[in-house]
Design a protein around this motif. Structure first.
Motif, PDB file in Angstrom:
ATOM      1  N   ASP A 119      24.983  32.019 -31.184  1.00  4.11           N
ATOM      2  CA  ASP A 119      24.630  32.910 -32.291  1.00  4.11           C
ATOM      3  C   ASP A 119      25.579  34.094 -32.382  1.00  4.11           C
ATOM      4  N   THR A 120      25.886  34.709 -31.244  1.00  2.00           N
ATOM      5  CA  THR A 120      26.721  35.906 -31.212  1.00  2.00           C
ATOM      6  C   THR A 120      27.740  35.794 -30.092  1.00  2.00           C
ATOM      7  N   VAL A 121      28.950  36.301 -30.337  1.00  2.00           N
ATOM      8  CA  VAL A 121      29.976  36.337 -29.303  1.00  2.00           C
ATOM      9  C   VAL A 121      30.324  37.792 -29.004  1.00  2.00           C
ATOM     10  N   THR A 203      23.960  34.128 -26.722  1.00  2.00           N
ATOM     11  CA  THR A 203      25.150  34.971 -26.813  1.00  2.00           C
ATOM     12  C   THR A 203      26.160  34.555 -25.755  1.00  2.00           C
ATOM     13  N   SER A 204      27.431  34.521 -26.148  1.00  2.00           N
ATOM     14  CA  SER A 204      28.508  34.205 -25.208  1.00  2.00           C
ATOM     15  C   SER A 204      29.448  35.401 -25.116  1.00  2.00           C
ATOM     16  N   MET A 205      30.069  35.582 -23.950  1.00  4.93           N
ATOM     17  CA  MET A 205      31.040  36.655 -23.765  1.00  4.93           C
ATOM     18  C   MET A 205      32.444  36.079 -23.651  1.00  4.93           C
ATOM     19  N   LEU A 206      33.404  36.754 -24.293  1.00  5.08           N
ATOM     20  CA  LEU A 206      34.811  36.388 -24.206  1.00  5.08           C
ATOM     21  C   LEU A 206      35.618  37.627 -23.832  1.00  5.08           C
ATOM     22  N   MET A 250      17.854  35.563 -19.878  1.00  2.04           N
ATOM     23  CA  MET A 250      17.798  37.006 -19.669  1.00  2.04           C
ATOM     24  C   MET A 250      16.366  37.525 -19.738  1.00  2.04           C
ATOM     25  N   PRO A 251      16.089  38.669 -19.121  1.00  7.39           N
ATOM     26  CA  PRO A 251      14.743  39.248 -19.175  1.00  7.39           C
ATOM     27  C   PRO A 251      14.284  39.550 -20.601  1.00  7.39           C
ATOM     28  N   GLN A 252      15.246  39.818 -21.505  1.00  9.67           N
ATOM     29  CA  GLN A 252      14.895  40.098 -22.898  1.00  9.67           C
ATOM     30  C   GLN A 252      14.383  38.851 -23.612  1.00  9.67           C
ATOM     31  N   LEU A 256      22.415  34.245 -22.181  1.00  8.64           N
ATOM     32  CA  LEU A 256      23.737  34.864 -22.153  1.00  8.64           C
ATOM     33  C   LEU A 256      24.682  33.999 -21.339  1.00  8.64           C
ATOM     34  N   MET A 257      25.894  33.783 -21.860  1.00  4.61           N
ATOM     35  CA  MET A 257      26.897  33.005 -21.144  1.00  4.61           C
ATOM     36  C   MET A 257      28.111  33.862 -20.834  1.00  4.61           C
TER      37      MET A 257
END
Length: 362
Positions: A119-121, A203-206, A250-252, A256-257
């Motif tokens: 969904d979000t990066v 959500t993924s992190m780059l 995540m606790p939320q 998350l990746m």
């Protein structure tokens, strides 16, 4: 006793209306649905919301790589401990395979899927030697090309007395993109990010190695869940503390990746990434004298005039030109590959016809 999986349980893992429609159209049994939390070479960790377990790909998936091979974030159909097939993806976060950018700009050999159904990066950039507006532009183009929504996170804000100056600069190259300053020292920025981690969100992190992705994941989770390492003070480079892609609940309530650091941002295809990332150049180009203006030496070029007047940075225009060449080359390779596949398919058909005709003679 058979455990029945409800849509509500899957929704907590990111199942949404898109997949609900697919399930209805394709007659998918939700009891067979699971999501890939992590993917190794021939082993996957999956979950259906009630349990997690390790599984392997079916023989068809293993031996026919033209099929979608499961990646982290995929929804798959299971037969006990075997992945039977990948449910069609909503989107795929992918790049040109590492090492595929040769001497010729944009020499893309193969596409490397990084994750699916995102969904979000979070584009993560540290406010140390990692900070590079041109690299942020490349990440933005990559994310937009994949049809995903970017959020830019500037970590290590505590290293500067006036970190807002960096946010102001990024705002000039990332139009309409949320930009969040964070620091693991005082927890700043954490409240702004919680909304992207709600139930059902993925959500993924780059970012580069050492940008602070793992530290950010720990801050958002509330405790250490990812290993971290210090950045070299001599060269300003970090080590790969994250070595695999894994979805973390995540606790939320969301997932998350944390991706391993990316040193090379190669494009595997063209798309809307350039138009979205460089919308200012696109707008300027509409005022050029010639419709096919290349913004190089043409008279009446509004883009070059903007550079001369200081309205547009020369470095930004050069980065735009570079990525444009890379994406055009990538698209040309993809088109050539598609033509080759079609020719080989018809060659196979012709050979089969010859074989049948030969049998008829006897």
């Amino acid at each position: 006793m058979t455990l029945h999986i409800s849509p509500e349980t899957l929704h907590q893992l990111g199942w949404n209306d898109h997949f609900e429609r697919l399930a209805t159209d394709q007659g998918i049994n939700l009891d067979q649905v699971a999501r890939v939390l992590s993917a190794q070479r021939n082993q996957f960790l999956v979950t259906n919301g009630h349990r997690e377990w390790l599984c392997t790909p079916s023989g068809i998936i293993r031996h026919h790589r033209q099929l979608d091979y499961p990646v982290t974030g995929d929804w798959v159909l299971m037969d006990e401990n075997v992945v039977k097939r990948v449910i069609p993806r909503k989107n795929t976060l992918c790049r040109g395979e590492a090492g595929s950018r040769g001497k010729q700009a944009g020499t893309v050999q193969r596409e490397q899927p990084l994750a699916a159904n995102i969904d979000t990066v979070f584009i993560v950039s540290g406010l140390d030697r990692d900070y590079n507006p041109r690299r942020i532009e490349r990440f933005l183009a990559l994310v937009y090309n994949c049809g995903m929504t970017p959020v830019i996170i500037l970590t290590k804000a505590d290293l500067h007395e006036s970190p807002n100056a960096f946010r102001d600069e990024v705002e000039t190259i990332a139009f309409g993109v949320p930009i969040v300053l964070t620091s693991t020292k005082d927890g700043s920025g954490i409240d702004e990010l919680h909304g992207y981690l709600n139930i059902g969100q993925t959500t993924s992190m780059l970012g580069s190695s050492g940008a602070g992705k793992s530290s950010l994941a720990n801050m958002l989770y509330g405790k250490d869940i990812q290993a971290t390492a210090t950045v070299s003070t001599s060269v300003g480079k970090g080590r790969h503390t994250t070595t695999s892609r894994e979805l973390i609940v995540m606790p939320q309530g969301g997932l998350l990746m944390d991706n391993p650091g990316i040193r090379e941002i190669a494009f595997s295809k063209s798309g809307d990434g350039l138009e979205a990332t460089f919308s200012d150049i696109q707008t300027l180009a509409e005022s050029c004298r010639f419709a096919n203006c290349l913004h190089q030496l043409e008279p009446g070029c509004a883009v070059l005039h903007a550079v001369d007047s200081g309205e547009l940075m020369q470095e930004r225009l050069e980065n735009y030109r570079k990525m444009q060449r890379e994406m055009e080359y990538a698209q040309a390779r993809n088109d050539k590959s598609a033509d080759r596949v079609e020719k080989e398919r018809w060659k196979g058909v012709a050979m089969e016809i010859k074989r049948l005709e030969k049998r008829k003679k006897y």
